[in-house]
Design a protein around this motif. Structure first.
Motif, PDB file in Angstrom:
ATOM      1  N   ALA A   1      22.638 -25.536  10.858  1.00  0.00           N
ATOM      2  CA  ALA A   1      22.770 -24.488  12.109  1.00  0.00           C
ATOM      3  C   ALA A   1      23.040 -23.050  11.562  1.00  0.00           C
ATOM      4  CB  ALA A   1      23.539 -24.885  13.482  1.00  0.00           C
ATOM      5  N   PRO A   2      22.630 -21.960  12.059  1.00  0.00           N
ATOM      6  CA  PRO A   2      22.840 -20.769  11.726  1.00  0.00           C
ATOM      7  C   PRO A   2      24.218 -20.279  12.338  1.00  0.00           C
ATOM      8  CG  PRO A   2      21.382 -20.557  13.505  1.00  0.00           C
ATOM      9  CD  PRO A   2      21.388 -22.212  12.829  1.00  0.00           C
ATOM     10  N   GLU A   3      24.778 -19.539  11.867  1.00  0.00           N
ATOM     11  CA  GLU A   3      25.933 -18.948  12.433  1.00  0.00           C
ATOM     12  C   GLU A   3      25.784 -18.501  13.834  1.00  0.00           C
ATOM     13  OE1 GLU A   3      29.243 -18.244  12.008  1.00  0.00           O
ATOM     14  OE2 GLU A   3      29.573 -19.014   9.767  1.00  0.00           O
ATOM     15  N   PRO A   4      26.515 -18.713  14.817  1.00  0.00           N
ATOM     16  CA  PRO A   4      26.511 -18.385  16.356  1.00  0.00           C
ATOM     17  C   PRO A   4      26.341 -16.726  16.456  1.00  0.00           C
ATOM     18  CG  PRO A   4      28.156 -19.940  16.160  1.00  0.00           C
ATOM     19  CD  PRO A   4      27.854 -19.730  14.758  1.00  0.00           C
ATOM     20  N   LYS A   5      25.486 -16.375  17.433  1.00  0.00           N
ATOM     21  CA  LYS A   5      25.348 -14.824  17.625  1.00  0.00           C
ATOM     22  C   LYS A   5      25.455 -14.484  18.979  1.00  0.00           C
ATOM     23  CE  LYS A   5      22.365 -13.694  13.443  1.00  0.00           C
ATOM     24  NZ  LYS A   5      21.158 -13.081  12.856  1.00  0.00           N
ATOM     25  N   VAL A   6      26.102 -13.366  19.191  1.00  0.00           N
ATOM     26  CA  VAL A   6      25.952 -12.831  20.653  1.00  0.00           C
ATOM     27  C   VAL A   6      24.653 -12.410  21.108  1.00  0.00           C
ATOM     28  CG1 VAL A   6      26.942 -11.371  22.468  1.00  0.00           C
ATOM     29  CG2 VAL A   6      28.465 -12.276  20.398  1.00  0.00           C
ATOM     30  N   PRO A   7      24.200 -12.904  22.011  1.00  0.00           N
ATOM     31  CA  PRO A   7      22.684 -12.624  22.572  1.00  0.00           C
ATOM     32  C   PRO A   7      22.712 -10.978  22.793  1.00  0.00           C
ATOM     33  CG  PRO A   7      23.386 -14.486  23.623  1.00  0.00           C
ATOM     34  CD  PRO A   7      24.510 -13.947  22.936  1.00  0.00           C
ATOM     35  N   ARG A   8      21.546 -10.443  22.205  1.00  0.00           N
ATOM     36  CA  ARG A   8      21.378  -8.782  22.575  1.00  0.00           C
ATOM     37  C   ARG A   8      19.893  -8.585  22.776  1.00  0.00           C
ATOM     38  NH1 ARG A   8      25.128  -6.440  17.363  1.00  0.00           N
ATOM     39  NH2 ARG A   8      27.126  -7.093  18.237  1.00  0.00           N
ATOM     40  N   PRO A   9      19.574  -9.105  23.987  1.00  0.00           N
ATOM     41  CA  PRO A   9      18.090  -8.863  24.184  1.00  0.00           C
ATOM     42  C   PRO A   9      17.906  -7.288  24.181  1.00  0.00           C
ATOM     43  CG  PRO A   9      19.081  -9.898  25.923  1.00  0.00           C
ATOM     44  CD  PRO A   9      20.346  -9.640  25.191  1.00  0.00           C
ATOM     45  N   THR A  10      16.114  -7.301  23.509  1.00  0.00           N
ATOM     46  CA  THR A  10      16.066  -5.891  23.288  1.00  0.00           C
ATOM     47  C   THR A  10      14.724  -5.802  24.092  1.00  0.00           C
ATOM     48  OG1 THR A  10      14.494  -6.851  21.548  1.00  0.00           O
ATOM     49  CG2 THR A  10      16.616  -5.929  20.957  1.00  0.00           C
TER      50      THR A  10
ATOM     51  N   ALA B   1      11.380 -16.197  18.951  1.00  0.00           N
ATOM     52  CA  ALA B   1      12.247 -16.295  19.837  1.00  0.00           C
ATOM     53  C   ALA B   1      13.606 -16.041  19.708  1.00  0.00           C
ATOM     54  CB  ALA B   1      12.123 -17.804  20.538  1.00  0.00           C
ATOM     55  N   THR B   2      14.379 -16.205  18.593  1.00  0.00           N
ATOM     56  CA  THR B   2      15.603 -15.700  18.123  1.00  0.00           C
ATOM     57  C   THR B   2      15.798 -14.456  18.086  1.00  0.00           C
ATOM     58  OG1 THR B   2      15.607 -18.262  16.840  1.00  0.00           O
ATOM     59  CG2 THR B   2      17.287 -16.454  16.274  1.00  0.00           C
ATOM     60  N   ALA B   3      14.777 -13.786  17.276  1.00  0.00           N
ATOM     61  CA  ALA B   3      14.790 -12.180  17.067  1.00  0.00           C
ATOM     62  C   ALA B   3      14.806 -11.815  18.569  1.00  0.00           C
ATOM     63  CB  ALA B   3      13.564 -11.823  16.189  1.00  0.00           C
ATOM     64  N   LYS B   4      14.062 -12.113  19.439  1.00  0.00           N
ATOM     65  CA  LYS B   4      13.958 -11.538  20.798  1.00  0.00           C
ATOM     66  C   LYS B   4      15.176 -11.789  21.469  1.00  0.00           C
ATOM     67  CE  LYS B   4       9.156 -11.994  21.598  1.00  0.00           C
ATOM     68  NZ  LYS B   4       8.056 -12.541  22.702  1.00  0.00           N
ATOM     69  N   ARG B   5      16.064 -12.781  21.421  1.00  0.00           N
ATOM     70  CA  ARG B   5      17.330 -13.398  22.081  1.00  0.00           C
ATOM     71  C   ARG B   5      18.251 -12.381  21.631  1.00  0.00           C
ATOM     72  NH1 ARG B   5      16.551 -18.165  21.414  1.00  0.00           N
ATOM     73  NH2 ARG B   5      17.654 -18.496  19.614  1.00  0.00           N
ATOM     74  N   ASN B   6      18.418 -12.313  20.136  1.00  0.00           N
ATOM     75  CA  ASN B   6      19.536 -11.635  19.332  1.00  0.00           C
ATOM     76  C   ASN B   6      19.283 -10.170  18.952  1.00  0.00           C
ATOM     77  OD1 ASN B   6      20.852 -14.113  19.887  1.00  0.00           O
ATOM     78  ND2 ASN B   6      20.112 -14.804  17.729  1.00  0.00           N
ATOM     79  N   GLY B   7      17.884  -9.622  19.157  1.00  0.00           N
ATOM     80  CA  GLY B   7      17.690  -8.231  18.783  1.00  0.00           C
ATOM     81  C   GLY B   7      17.094  -8.272  17.465  1.00  0.00           C
ATOM     82  N   SER B   8      17.760  -9.407  16.328  1.00  0.00           N
ATOM     83  CA  SER B   8      17.073  -9.355  15.120  1.00  0.00           C
ATOM     84  C   SER B   8      17.403 -10.944  14.582  1.00  0.00           C
ATOM     85  CB  SER B   8      17.659  -8.471  14.272  1.00  0.00           C
ATOM     86  OG  SER B   8      19.193  -8.757  14.025  1.00  0.00           O
ATOM     87  N   ALA B   9      16.585 -11.227  13.515  1.00  0.00           N
ATOM     88  CA  ALA B   9      16.693 -12.803  12.926  1.00  0.00           C
ATOM     89  C   ALA B   9      16.111 -12.588  11.675  1.00  0.00           C
ATOM     90  CB  ALA B   9      15.758 -13.605  13.727  1.00  0.00           C
ATOM     91  N   ILE B  10      16.781 -13.603  10.771  1.00  0.00           N
ATOM     92  CA  ILE B  10      16.203 -13.597   9.415  1.00  0.00           C
ATOM     93  C   ILE B  10      15.679 -15.097   9.203  1.00  0.00           C
ATOM     94  CG2 ILE B  10      17.135 -13.754   7.256  1.00  0.00           C
ATOM     95  CD1 ILE B  10      19.287 -11.675   7.897  1.00  0.00           C
ATOM     96  N   ALA B  11      14.354 -15.038   8.788  1.00  0.00           N
ATOM     97  CA  ALA B  11      13.752 -16.397   8.612  1.00  0.00           C
ATOM     98  C   ALA B  11      13.694 -16.801   6.938  1.00  0.00           C
ATOM     99  CB  ALA B  11      12.456 -16.586   9.181  1.00  0.00           C
TER     100      ALA B  11
END
Length: 345
Positions: A121-130, A305-315
């Motif tokens: 699993a990835p490191e937990p992040k604080v959601p930052r919707p954009t 979906a992860t990028a939208k939820r956190n503002g950014s994401a790395i795949a």
């Protein structure tokens, strides 16, 4: 009285025979179903075995061709033509690429013996919707080693980030290929808990800071424009805090930033980054830990979906046919976010 007794016995006999017939019919149906299932399963297994056998035969044929030509070539009494020398080079290169592709697999490192295992699993992040369309997604293509990797990634028509393996005996031109690529990364081999096909130079947990610095200096010379480095394998190395401390301190001194591929949930990269006042960057989604275009498209949707939820994401994905096809077929989904380089998040 005797007639009545005979009558009841006949009825009892009739029902017994009827029940036996029904049971026999049911048994026959079950047996037929089992046999049909068995033969279908055997056929599927046989087809898969035949496919694997054919791949093995082709590979062995190439090995034999190379062995035969090499044998002739070492015989000084035989003068090789330019065409024959070119054929030797072509076959060797083709075999190296085939063998390399057999060893490079998205799920190989974190679960080499369990093909159904999910990635760490990835490191937990604080959601930052954009705002709609403002979320940023980085898609890193790992294990870039050959010219056809670069060509196939470019054919997708998306701004994907290429991460090049350092040159080795299997892919000696990887650094040369990076010269014509903008925003590339380097895919640094680090020691794994259990991995058979190590790269020629793999940093190990016990390596000194001087040894690590020497390898980083070589990489900077080979890849003069590199700014970001992510780990190839590394489940053992990244889980060792002292080893990661040596690596990240050397990278910081050299103006390089570590991107955690998260091949283990025990990674200490975030802890060490915090010590040195560095913002942690880590993989959120593996696109192709399981084969199949539909599986990968599902992971692409998860990355969006992860990028939208956190503002950014790395795949992270790999330049394999299924992955490239899934990306081509997911452009409508990917249009919901901004595809950017690793330096833009």
């Amino acid at each position: 009285m005797h007639k009545r007794s005979s009558f009841f016995q006949s009825i009892k006999s009739f029902f017994s025979l009827k029940h036996i017939a029904v049971l026999l019919a049911l048994l026959i149906m079950i047996l037929v179903a089992v046999l049909v299932g068995y033969f279908i399963g055997v056929h599927q297994i046989r087809s898969e075995v035949e496919r694997k056998d054919e791949q093995t035969r082709l590979l062995m044929g190439q090995i034999k061709n190379i062995a035969k030509i090499d044998g002739d070539y070492t015989d000084k009494s035989i003068v090789m033509s330019k065409k024959q020398e070119d054929e030797i080079h072509r076959l060797k290169k083709e075999l190296r690429e085939i063998l390399d592709r057999q060893s490079l697999n998205a799920s190989h490192e974190y679960a080499p013996k369990d093909k159904k295992a999910l990635p760490p699993a990835p490191e937990p992040k604080v959601p930052r919707p954009t705002k709609e369309g403002d979320a940023k997604l980085v898609i890193i293509m790992d294990d870039v080693s050959y010219a056809h990797d670069v060509k196939s990634i470019r054919s997708v028509g998306l701004p994907l980030v290429m991460s090049f393996l350092p040159p080795s005996h299997r892919h000696g031109d990887s650094a040369l290929l990076a010269r014509d690529v903008n925003g590339y990364m380097v895919h640094l081999p680090l020691e794994a808990v259990d991995f058979e096909s190590e790269e020629d130079v793999t940093l190990r947990v016990g390596d000194s800071k001087e040894m690590i610095n020497g390898q980083i200096q070589k990489i900077k010379k080979l890849y003069p424009n590199v700014r970001y480095i992510n780990n190839h394998t590394g489940s053992k190395f990244t889980a060792d805090e002292e080893a990661m401390d040596r690596l990240i301190s050397v990278m910081k001194t050299n103006g390089l930033i570590f991107v955690d591929s998260r091949t283990t949930a025990q990674s200490k990269a975030k802890t060490v980054d915090s010590k040195y006042g560095i913002r942690y960057l880590g993989r959120d989604v593996f696109l192709d830990h399981h084969d199949g275009v539909e599986n990968i498209k599902k992971q692409i949707r998860e990355a969006v979906a992860t990028a939208k939820r956190n503002g950014s994401a790395i795949a992270i994905g790999h330049p394999r046919p299924d992955t490239l096809q899934a990306l081509k077929e997911s452009k409508d989904v990917l249009s919901e976010v901004k595809l950017v380089g690793i330096d833009k998040i």
